[in-house]
Design a protein around this motif. Structure first.
Motif: not given
Length: 421
Positions: A31-50, A93-99
């Motif tokens: 959706a954001f059109g980007e791929t984050e570094s493994p280090e950043r992705r790992a940090l966001w996973r650790a911080l995510t409040e599931v 992008p396939t599911h925009r404007r569908r609420g």
């Protein structure tokens, strides 16, 4: 299970399961059109409040996401209020404007309300989107690009005598830096208290994200007499050479200080590093001391950007929980279609800066009319109600009420969000 409004019944909204995090986050990256570094992705996973994360699924495929962090944010007067930090919002992008987005926002704000958090905040990749859900732009951030050969920093002899600068390993110095940061949080609206794990965010230094800069560096400003930490700066360097000589760049990640002397010493240090030509900083408060320390502010090449958007989820609690710069007694007619429990008239009264405040429902005639979005913009004290009224967004119904309320809502320190989320 809640169905998104006005979408096909095949779509379902449900809380995130830990096992689905990777697929959920993959969709967010698309959706954001980007791929984050493994280090950043790992940090966001650790911080995510599931338990505070939501997904919309088309069959077994995640197509929309939204999460929240459990923050404590400083508000005018120094209180740290429980605040939902809205994050990781995206729709394929396939599911925009569908609420899908509206369903996520509806479900999320209902949950925030049920948890008793009176505020929700976010940073917006597309600012035009979030006003419809009641978020108002409440703070700005300043970016500067400085030609260091054209600027000097004012310093006093006493500052040089008192301050000792020392290079330190960023990770080893982190605990001391975090203690200083924590002491500063309540002094500036919009700052976030960092819970365990969040101290890793300012240290994140993935090699793939350095863009030719060195590894993260840290300089400490300490009291010569007792070694007390009075400030720190985190930065990196990028070497460059031209025919005329060195043309390197200093990228400033963070400057946190407890005294004017430390601010002057650290900015002088950053602007005097050898073999460099420019100093860049992307996120400073709009009232940062740097603006008054430099010899020529025009050489800062400054640029403003929107930063924190604030949403009052519970108007009465939110307005009662901050301090006001001047006495006021005003009735607000608040419009809030998305969270109708906020709509109606509220009497807000306070004896001023040193007193508390009360905000209660009332049937009294309204003095000002505005939407919850404008309340969010004015809440941290960085945007005046008078400015919003000049734009036609606040209506004065009782003569004099606008000046009274605008002066009371304003604050002497500009709100600032030190890092994203």
């Amino acid at each position: 299970m809640t169905q998104p409004a006005d979408v096909h019944e095949a779509l379902s909204l449900r809380p995130l399961a830990a096992a689905d995090w990777d697929a959920w986050y993959d969709a967010l990256e698309v959706a954001f059109g980007e791929t984050e570094s493994p280090e950043r992705r790992a940090l966001w996973r650790a911080l995510t409040e599931v338990d505070r994360s939501l997904g919309v699924w088309d069959g077994s495929v995640p197509v929309g996401s939204a999460g929240a962090f459990s923050f404590r944010m400083a508000v005018p007067g120094g209180a740290l209020l429980p605040t939902a930090g809205v994050t990781m919002v995206g729709v394929l992008p396939t599911h925009r404007r569908r609420g899908v987005l509206t369903a996520l926002m509806r479900h999320q704000l209902d949950e925030v309300h049920e948890r008793g958090e009176s505020l929700a905040v976010l940073t917006a990749s597309q600012p035009a989107i979030y006003g419809r859900y009641g978020y108002g732009l409440a703070s700005w951030q300043l970016a500067v690009r400085i030609d260091r050969s054209r600027v000097q920093v004012a310093r006093t002899g006493s500052a040089d005598d008192r301050i000792r600068l020392r290079l330190a390993d960023p990770a080893r110095a982190s605990a001391a830096c975090e203690r200083l940061y924590a002491r500063r949080v309540s002094l500036r609206p919009g700052m976030l208290a960092r819970s365990p794990g969040w101290e890793q965010l300012p240290l994140l230094d993935a090699p793939s994200e350095r863009e030719g800069h060195t590894a993260l560096q840290c300089v400490l400003a300490e009291d010569q007499r007792d070694g007390e930490l009075l400030g720190y700066a985190r930065y990196s360097l990028r070497a460059a050479w031209q025919h005329a000589g060195a043309a390197g760049q200093v990228r400033v990640r963070e400057v946190t200080t407890a005294t004017p002397e430390a601010a002057a010493a650290l900015w002088a240090y950053l602007l005097e590093l050898d073999l460099t030509e420019t100093v860049v900083a992307e996120n400073l408060p709009v009232d940062d001391p740097l603006l008054h320390l430099v010899s020529d502010p025009r050489r800062l090449s400054s640029q403003l950007s929107d930063s924190l958007f604030v949403r009052l989820v519970e108007v009465g609690d939110a307005l009662s929980s901050r301090r006001y710069a001047a006495p006021l007694d005003v009735v607000l007619e608040v419009a809030d279609e998305f969270c109708p429990w906020n709509a109606g008239r509220w009497r807000l009264h306070s004896a001023g800066r040193l007193a508390g405040a009360q905000c209660e429902p009332t049937d009294a005639p309204a003095d000002l009319a505005l939407s919850v979005r404008e309340l969010g913009s004015a809440y941290l004290g960085g945007c005046t109600l008078a400015a919003l009224a000049a734009a036609g967004l606040v209506r004065e119904l009782r003569p004099g009420a606008l000046a009274e309320a605008s002066a009371a809502f304003a604050w002497d320190v500009a709100p600032w969000l030190p890092h994203g989320f």
